[in-house]
Design a protein around this motif. Structure first.
Motif, PDB file in Angstrom:
ATOM      1  N   VAL A  81       0.853  -1.170   0.000  1.00 53.86           N
ATOM      2  CA  VAL A  81       0.000   0.000   0.000  1.00 53.86           C
ATOM      3  C   VAL A  81       0.894   1.226   0.000  1.00 53.86           C
ATOM      4  CG1 VAL A  81      -1.788   1.252   1.245  1.00 53.86           C
ATOM      5  CG2 VAL A  81      -1.789  -1.234   1.251  1.00 53.86           C
ATOM      6  N   ASP A  82       0.603   2.165  -0.922  1.00 56.32           N
ATOM      7  CA  ASP A  82       1.427   3.335  -1.131  1.00 56.32           C
ATOM      8  C   ASP A  82       2.813   2.892  -1.588  1.00 56.32           C
ATOM      9  OD1 ASP A  82       1.811   6.053  -1.277  1.00 56.32           O
ATOM     10  OD2 ASP A  82       2.494   6.222   0.783  1.00 56.32           O
ATOM     11  N   VAL A  83       3.879   3.139  -0.815  1.00 57.89           N
ATOM     12  CA  VAL A  83       5.222   2.761  -1.261  1.00 57.89           C
ATOM     13  C   VAL A  83       5.727   1.568  -0.465  1.00 57.89           C
ATOM     14  CG1 VAL A  83       5.818   5.046  -2.080  1.00 57.89           C
ATOM     15  CG2 VAL A  83       6.257   4.479   0.303  1.00 57.89           C
ATOM     16  N   GLY A  84       4.796   0.691   0.000  1.00 56.76           N
ATOM     17  CA  GLY A  84       5.183  -0.424   0.855  1.00 56.76           C
ATOM     18  C   GLY A  84       6.252  -1.314   0.267  1.00 56.76           C
ATOM     19  N   GLY A  85       6.227  -1.526  -1.070  1.00 57.13           N
ATOM     20  CA  GLY A  85       7.213  -2.394  -1.693  1.00 57.13           C
ATOM     21  C   GLY A  85       8.619  -1.859  -1.618  1.00 57.13           C
ATOM     22  N   ALA A  86       8.763  -0.547  -1.371  1.00 61.06           N
ATOM     23  CA  ALA A  86      10.093   0.050  -1.287  1.00 61.06           C
ATOM     24  C   ALA A  86      10.671   0.021   0.122  1.00 61.06           C
ATOM     25  CB  ALA A  86      10.044   1.491  -1.791  1.00 61.06           C
ATOM     26  N   ILE A  87       9.905  -0.477   1.095  1.00 55.66           N
ATOM     27  CA  ILE A  87      10.413  -0.602   2.465  1.00 55.66           C
ATOM     28  C   ILE A  87      11.618  -1.536   2.463  1.00 55.66           C
ATOM     29  CG2 ILE A  87       9.860  -1.387   4.804  1.00 55.66           C
ATOM     30  CD1 ILE A  87       6.928  -0.739   4.191  1.00 55.66           C
ATOM     31  N   CYS A  88      12.648  -1.187   3.211  1.00 58.03           N
ATOM     32  CA  CYS A  88      13.877  -1.981   3.218  1.00 58.03           C
ATOM     33  C   CYS A  88      14.251  -2.350   4.645  1.00 58.03           C
ATOM     34  CB  CYS A  88      15.004  -1.182   2.560  1.00 58.03           C
ATOM     35  SG  CYS A  88      16.558  -2.081   2.516  1.00 58.03           S
ATOM     36  N   ILE A  89      14.358  -3.657   4.929  1.00 58.96           N
ATOM     37  CA  ILE A  89      14.753  -4.122   6.257  1.00 58.96           C
ATOM     38  C   ILE A  89      15.918  -5.106   6.179  1.00 58.96           C
ATOM     39  CG2 ILE A  89      12.458  -3.796   7.271  1.00 58.96           C
ATOM     40  CD1 ILE A  89      12.023  -6.822   6.972  1.00 58.96           C
ATOM     41  N   ALA A  90      16.623  -5.141   5.049  1.00 60.10           N
ATOM     42  CA  ALA A  90      17.722  -6.093   4.903  1.00 60.10           C
ATOM     43  C   ALA A  90      18.801  -5.560   3.972  1.00 60.10           C
ATOM     44  CB  ALA A  90      17.206  -7.437   4.388  1.00 60.10           C
ATOM     45  N   ARG A  91      20.041  -5.840   4.333  1.00 62.24           N
ATOM     46  CA  ARG A  91      21.165  -5.578   3.439  1.00 62.24           C
ATOM     47  C   ARG A  91      21.353  -6.790   2.525  1.00 62.24           C
ATOM     48  NH1 ARG A  91      22.225  -3.594   8.449  1.00 62.24           N
ATOM     49  NH2 ARG A  91      22.787  -1.368   8.531  1.00 62.24           N
ATOM     50  N   ASN A  92      21.875  -6.539   1.357  1.00 61.14           N
ATOM     51  CA  ASN A  92      22.085  -7.607   0.382  1.00 61.14           C
ATOM     52  C   ASN A  92      23.423  -8.282   0.635  1.00 61.14           C
ATOM     53  OD1 ASN A  92      21.973  -9.309  -1.780  1.00 61.14           O
ATOM     54  ND2 ASN A  92      21.898  -7.713  -3.338  1.00 61.14           N
ATOM     55  N   ARG A  93      23.388  -9.577   0.961  1.00 63.16           N
ATOM     56  CA  ARG A  93      24.615 -10.294   1.277  1.00 63.16           C
ATOM     57  C   ARG A  93      25.227 -10.997   0.067  1.00 63.16           C
ATOM     58  NH1 ARG A  93      23.555 -13.267   7.041  1.00 63.16           N
ATOM     59  NH2 ARG A  93      25.835 -13.241   7.054  1.00 63.16           N
ATOM     60  N   ALA A  94      24.659 -10.758  -1.106  1.00 67.30           N
ATOM     61  CA  ALA A  94      25.247 -11.359  -2.302  1.00 67.30           C
ATOM     62  C   ALA A  94      26.623 -10.745  -2.546  1.00 67.30           C
ATOM     63  CB  ALA A  94      24.345 -11.113  -3.516  1.00 67.30           C
ATOM     64  N   PRO A  95      27.660 -11.560  -2.744  1.00 62.30           N
ATOM     65  CA  PRO A  95      28.999 -11.018  -3.010  1.00 62.30           C
ATOM     66  C   PRO A  95      28.990 -10.106  -4.223  1.00 62.30           C
ATOM     67  CG  PRO A  95      29.089 -13.383  -2.593  1.00 62.30           C
ATOM     68  CD  PRO A  95      27.633 -13.010  -2.713  1.00 62.30           C
ATOM     69  N   ALA A  96      29.841  -9.106  -4.162  1.00 62.80           N
ATOM     70  CA  ALA A  96      29.877  -8.127  -5.251  1.00 62.80           C
ATOM     71  C   ALA A  96      30.205  -8.773  -6.583  1.00 62.80           C
ATOM     72  CB  ALA A  96      30.895  -7.036  -4.927  1.00 62.80           C
ATOM     73  N   ASP A  97      31.043  -9.819  -6.566  1.00 63.32           N
ATOM     74  CA  ASP A  97      31.441 -10.421  -7.836  1.00 63.32           C
ATOM     75  C   ASP A  97      30.322 -11.248  -8.458  1.00 63.32           C
ATOM     76  OD1 ASP A  97      33.362 -13.255  -6.500  1.00 63.32           O
ATOM     77  OD2 ASP A  97      31.387 -12.461  -6.037  1.00 63.32           O
ATOM     78  N   ARG A  98      29.252 -11.492  -7.684  1.00 65.18           N
ATOM     79  CA  ARG A  98      28.111 -12.211  -8.242  1.00 65.18           C
ATOM     80  C   ARG A  98      27.031 -11.260  -8.729  1.00 65.18           C
ATOM     81  NH1 ARG A  98      25.813 -15.760  -3.730  1.00 65.18           N
ATOM     82  NH2 ARG A  98      24.116 -15.842  -5.232  1.00 65.18           N
TER      83      ARG A  98
END
Length: 424
Positions: free
Chosen positions: A233-250
């Motif tokens: 609802v509204d901008v709910g999909g843009a809520i962020c509660i996690a950092r991305n742990r994917a390695p940069a080289d991937r």
């Protein structure tokens, strides 16, 4: 920006064991769900919630759970996360969604051995609640019944009445979720945990709920599991509660901005937009418009904004239709405010465009005017809106400057380009 963990609260709850009176089976995996998910949300490499702001509850009682939700909602200022795993079931008469607690039955005890989803909503809507964002994650059967009567965006917006909310569910309104025998986690939460552990290649430094949902959905569909649902609802999909742990080289490198680097699909989309739209005060068109035009949207690496039809006045962007190289973004007015829906190009592949007709009263008036032969009647169209329908769920297209028929033609051309070239 990631939600401030010092001003946020998470409730991770689940019912894994039933007693002899219940007609539901035990779900041992739920115990692992709660422990692992809580551990990840406290992990500084993921979110970093303080231990005192991440509440794990197994086998909760009804009043205990509602009180915990009420207190957490009142104390959080940035983001509140509520997660529940266990059995879900539908009341046979009211068709409300209930979350099964220990001892729950399908024929009685609804007020003591189960929690009605509407009661959880009431706890989240108390006058003392001032939290910016609310994230609800339901891993249970029939979870999408929480979306409302017809699974429509406006229905949910009206029911949730929460700006910046996001609801993630593991199954549709008429489907059962999967908890494979002997598995460490339930199917949905297992993929959610894997996403937090491994990250998403090309997902950027932070993972929005939209990114997480799309990744989990893709993995579950590949495994022939029920399709999860998301409603922001509204901008709910843009809520962020996690950092991305994917390695940069991937990670998938961002696409170059130069026009020569466009994919065939990008070129086709640009061509359609250039043919169908004429730049004006309300319509902005370009190879890569500034994302400042959509400050609440978090783009994927390499994603470009190609067109924006602003239907608000003068420039508040209360309603708009935007086209990017990855998605169609719709912001329309619901019963309690503006609602933003993000439809990926993959969604458009299976979408249906449906023109909305005027209500019977409006049609009766038109018929009378036409019978009277007025000139005004000849200019009035019985069509008064457009929906994009994906998997039987309608998404309202804002009342565009173009008009519903021209907007339908534009989106149909975009969809045809996606079907012809693929969606990346």
């Amino acid at each position: 920006m990631i939600a401030d963990p010092q001003l946020s609260v998470a409730i991770i709850a689940g019912t894994y064991r039933q007693d002899a009176e219940s007609d539901f089976r035990d779900l041992p995996a739920v115990r692992n769900n709660v422990a692992k998910l809580g551990r990840h949300l406290r992990d500084p490499e993921v979110w970093g919630l303080p231990a005192g702001r991440c509440h794990e509850r197994l086998q909760p009682r009804r009043d205990e759970l509602l009180e915990l939700v009420s207190d957490a909602a009142a104390s959080a200022r940035d983001t509140l996360v509520f997660y529940f795993a266990g059995h879900g079931f539908i009341h046979p008469r009211t068709e409300d969604l209930y979350l099964a607690l220990a001892g729950a039955r399908r024929d009685r005890g609804f007020g003591t051995k189960a929690v009605r989803f509407k009661d959880l909503q009431a706890a989240l809507q108390e006058p003392s609640v001032e939290v910016r964002h609310k994230v609800i994650i339901l891993d249970c059967c029939f979870a999408a019944a929480a979306f409302g009567d017809e699974m429509g965006v406006e229905d949910v917006d009206h029911k949730l009445r929460t700006r910046g909310s996001c609801l993630l569910v593991s199954s549709d309104a008429d489907r059962t979720s999967k908890a494979p025998e002997g598995a460490e986690y339930t199917a949905y939460t297992g993929e959610l945990i894997a996403t937090l552990e491994q990250g998403v290649a090309g997902g950027g430094e932070l993972l929005t709920l939209q990114t997480i949902h799309e990744h989990v959905e893709e993995r579950l569909i590949a495994a022939r599991m029920p399709r999860p649902r998301m409603l922001g609802v509204d901008v709910g999909g843009a809520i962020c509660i996690a950092r991305n742990r994917a390695p940069a080289d991937r990670a998938v490198p961002p696409q170059p901005a130069a026009p020569t680097a466009e994919t065939p699909l990008d070129e086709a989309l640009s061509r359609v937009l250039a043919e169908k739209l004429t730049p004006s005060r309300r319509i902005q068109l370009g190879h890569a418009l500034s994302w400042k035009l959509l400050p609440d949207y978090q783009p994927h690496p390499g994603e470009r904004l190609m067109a924006l039809i602003d239907d608000s006045w003068p420039t508040s962007r209360a309603t708009f239709l935007a086209f990017t190289t990855r998605a169609l973004i719709l912001r329309s007015r619901g019963l309690s405010g503006a609602v933003t829906s993000v439809l990926s190009l993959a969604d458009l592949r299976r979408a249906e465009l449906r023109l909305r007709q005027r209500n019977p009263v409006g049609n009766a008036v038109l018929s009378y005017l036409q019978t009277a032969g007025t000139r005004r009647a000849q200019r009035v169209d019985r069509v008064n809106g457009l929906d994009v329908v994906v998997d039987d769920r309608p998404y309202r297209v804002p009342d565009s400057t173009l008009g519903p028929r021209a907007t339908e033609d534009l989106i149909a051309e975009i969809r045809a380009a996606v079907l012809h070239h693929g969606h990346g």
